[in-house]
Each structure stands twice: as C-alpha cells, then as structure tokens.
Design a protein around this motif. Structure first.
Motif, short mmCIF file in Angstrom:
data_model
loop_
_atom_site.label_atom_id
_atom_site.label_comp_id
_atom_site.label_asym_id
_atom_site.label_seq_id
_atom_site.Cartn_x
_atom_site.Cartn_y
_atom_site.Cartn_z
N VAL A 195 153.66 3.95 72.15
CA VAL A 195 153.67 2.37 71.91
C VAL A 195 155.10 2.22 72.10
O VAL A 195 155.43 1.10 72.72
N GLY A 196 156.13 3.14 71.61
CA GLY A 196 157.58 2.77 71.63
C GLY A 196 158.01 2.89 73.36
O GLY A 196 158.76 1.86 73.66
N ALA A 197 157.41 3.48 74.27
CA ALA A 197 157.75 3.49 75.44
C ALA A 197 157.10 2.22 75.99
O ALA A 197 157.92 1.68 77.10
N ALA A 198 156.16 1.83 75.76
CA ALA A 198 155.23 0.72 76.45
C ALA A 198 155.81 -0.38 76.06
O ALA A 198 156.32 -1.31 76.94
N ALA B 153 171.73 -6.69 73.28
CA ALA B 153 171.93 -7.02 74.66
C ALA B 153 171.87 -5.92 75.45
O ALA B 153 171.37 -5.86 76.57
N ASP B 154 172.41 -4.57 74.89
CA ASP B 154 172.68 -3.62 75.86
C ASP B 154 171.26 -2.97 76.00
O ASP B 154 170.71 -2.74 75.09
N GLU B 155 170.80 -2.96 77.29
CA GLU B 155 169.50 -2.36 77.36
C GLU B 155 169.13 -1.09 76.89
O GLU B 155 167.93 -0.98 76.16
N ALA B 156 169.90 -0.08 77.12
CA ALA B 156 169.81 1.48 76.45
C ALA B 156 169.75 1.27 75.05
O ALA B 156 168.75 1.94 74.48
N GLN B 157 170.50 0.41 74.33
CA GLN B 157 170.33 0.50 72.97
C GLN B 157 169.16 -0.04 72.57
O GLN B 157 168.75 0.06 71.34
N MET B 158 168.79 -1.26 73.24
CA MET B 158 167.63 -2.12 72.85
C MET B 158 166.40 -1.07 72.88
O MET B 158 165.42 -0.86 72.26
N VAL B 159 166.60 -0.37 74.01
CA VAL B 159 165.16 0.66 74.23
C VAL B 159 165.07 1.61 73.27
O VAL B 159 163.90 1.95 72.75
N ALA B 160 166.41 2.07 72.90
CA ALA B 160 166.49 3.37 71.80
C ALA B 160 166.03 2.58 70.40
O ALA B 160 165.24 3.13 69.78
N GLY B 161 166.22 1.31 70.28
CA GLY B 161 166.01 0.70 69.00
C GLY B 161 164.66 0.37 68.77
O GLY B 161 163.98 0.67 67.74
N LEU C 206 162.77 3.88 68.50
CA LEU C 206 163.08 4.30 66.93
C LEU C 206 162.36 3.58 66.00
O LEU C 206 161.64 4.22 65.18
N MET C 207 162.09 2.18 65.78
CA MET C 207 161.33 1.58 65.25
C MET C 207 159.82 1.88 65.44
O MET C 207 159.24 2.03 64.20
N CYS C 208 159.30 2.04 66.65
CA CYS C 208 158.13 2.28 66.65
C CYS C 208 157.75 3.84 65.98
O CYS C 208 156.75 4.03 65.27
N ARG C 209 158.63 4.70 66.23
CA ARG C 209 158.62 6.20 65.78
C ARG C 209 158.46 6.05 64.12
O ARG C 209 157.42 6.69 63.58
N ARG C 210 159.23 5.37 63.54
CA ARG C 210 159.56 5.25 62.18
C ARG C 210 158.36 4.86 61.25
O ARG C 210 157.69 5.14 60.44
#
Length: 188
Positions: free
Chosen positions: A88-91, A165-173, A176-180
C-alpha cells in the motif's frame, strides 16, 4: 511510406498534448492560450480545434495521460512484493511521485492541483478503485475497520504529498505512515 490517417491523427494529438502540458506547467492554465498551444505544437489553430474543442478539453486530455501514469504506478506498487503495509505504501507513494515529477519546477503546481474538479470524475473513480482494493486487502489481513482505515490512509497520503515538496522525502513519509498505521491495525 506515410502513416495511416488514424496514426497521423494520434501523432497530432500527442504533439498537442505535449505542447499544452509544457505551456501549462510553464505559464499556468489561465496563461496558456489555444494560439500558443497551436504554435508550440507546430500546427495551425484550426487543426487544433479539430482535435480539441477548447482549452478545457485539452486540460482533460492532459489529465487523462497523467491519470494513466498514476494508475500504472499504483498498480505496480500493489502488485509488488512485501506485506500489505509495504505494498500500500509503494502504491500510494508511487502515484504521488508521478504527480510530483509531473509538476516539478512548475510555478503553477498549486493552480493545477486545484483544477482537479474539471476532471474530478476520473480522479474520483481512481480514488474509489484504490480505496476498495486497499480496504479488501486490509480486511483480508484481519483489519477490523478496513474501510475506515483506508480512508484515513488515503487522506493522509494526499496530505503528505501536498505538504512535502521533496519527492524522496514525500515517498518516504507516505511509506512510513502506511507501515505504522497498517502494522498497528494488523497486530490487533
């Protein structure tokens, strides 16, 4: 040997949409004219009107091509490896990364994001499809309130995409939210 008529039509349509996308990202929707689109695409203005009735029709065409990319990224994430929280996080991260790359560097990104109501039905259809699929996966994983959690996760992913705004930080966020959120719900 020349392309068949439908091949020429498709090529013209592609050139128009590419030109319009470039101009809309650079000048905004309000700052882009049909004349400018025709000039950028290298076609006559009457030819442009044969393909698209107006600027709204062009915007819908641009949105449709972006939608195809969003759906492909979402589907790829859901079909990937890992547990439900990772998929789900990746999607969700994948689809918002596509959107971030599409709008990157445009001073009109906010304006374009607010114009979603012009093509709202298609975006809503995509969102509903994702919500149904994610809720079914969460339900199968034993989450008691799968539909409610899905709505929260999707809303949170959207918020993260808007605020980071930063794509890498947005993807990681988003991941992380989905995992938690998902891991906590599955462990209950």
């Amino acid at each position: 040997m020349s392309e068949p008529a439908d091949g020429k039509t498709q090529e013209k349509r592609r050139r128009i949409l590419e030109a319009a996308r470039f101009l809309v990202l650079r000048n905004g929707l309000r700052g882009t004219t049909m004349e400018a689109i025709a000039r950028e695409a290298g076609i006559a203005k009457p030819t442009l009107y044969v393909q698209f009735a107006d600027k709204d029709a062009i915007f819908v065409g641009i949105a449709d091509t972006i939608m195809d990319d969003l759906l492909a990224a979402y589907d790829s994430g859901m079909a990937g490896s890992g547990d439900i929280s990772e998929r789900v996080g990746a999607a969700l991260a994948g689809q918002y990364a596509v959107l971030a790359r599409t709008l990157a560097g445009s001073p009109h990104a906010g304006e374009l994001m607010s114009e979603h109501k012009r093509v709202g039905a298609r975006f809503r259809e995509k969102d509903l499809r994702a919500e149904v699929e994610i809720a079914a996966e969460l339900g199968a994983a034993g989450v008691a309130e799968a539909a409610a959690l899905t709505k929260v996760i999707c809303a949170a992913a959207y918020g993260i995409a808007l605020k980071i705004a930063d794509e890498a930080q947005m993807v990681a966020g988003i991941k992380l939210m989905c995992r938690r959120m998902i891991e906590a719900a599955v462990k209950r």
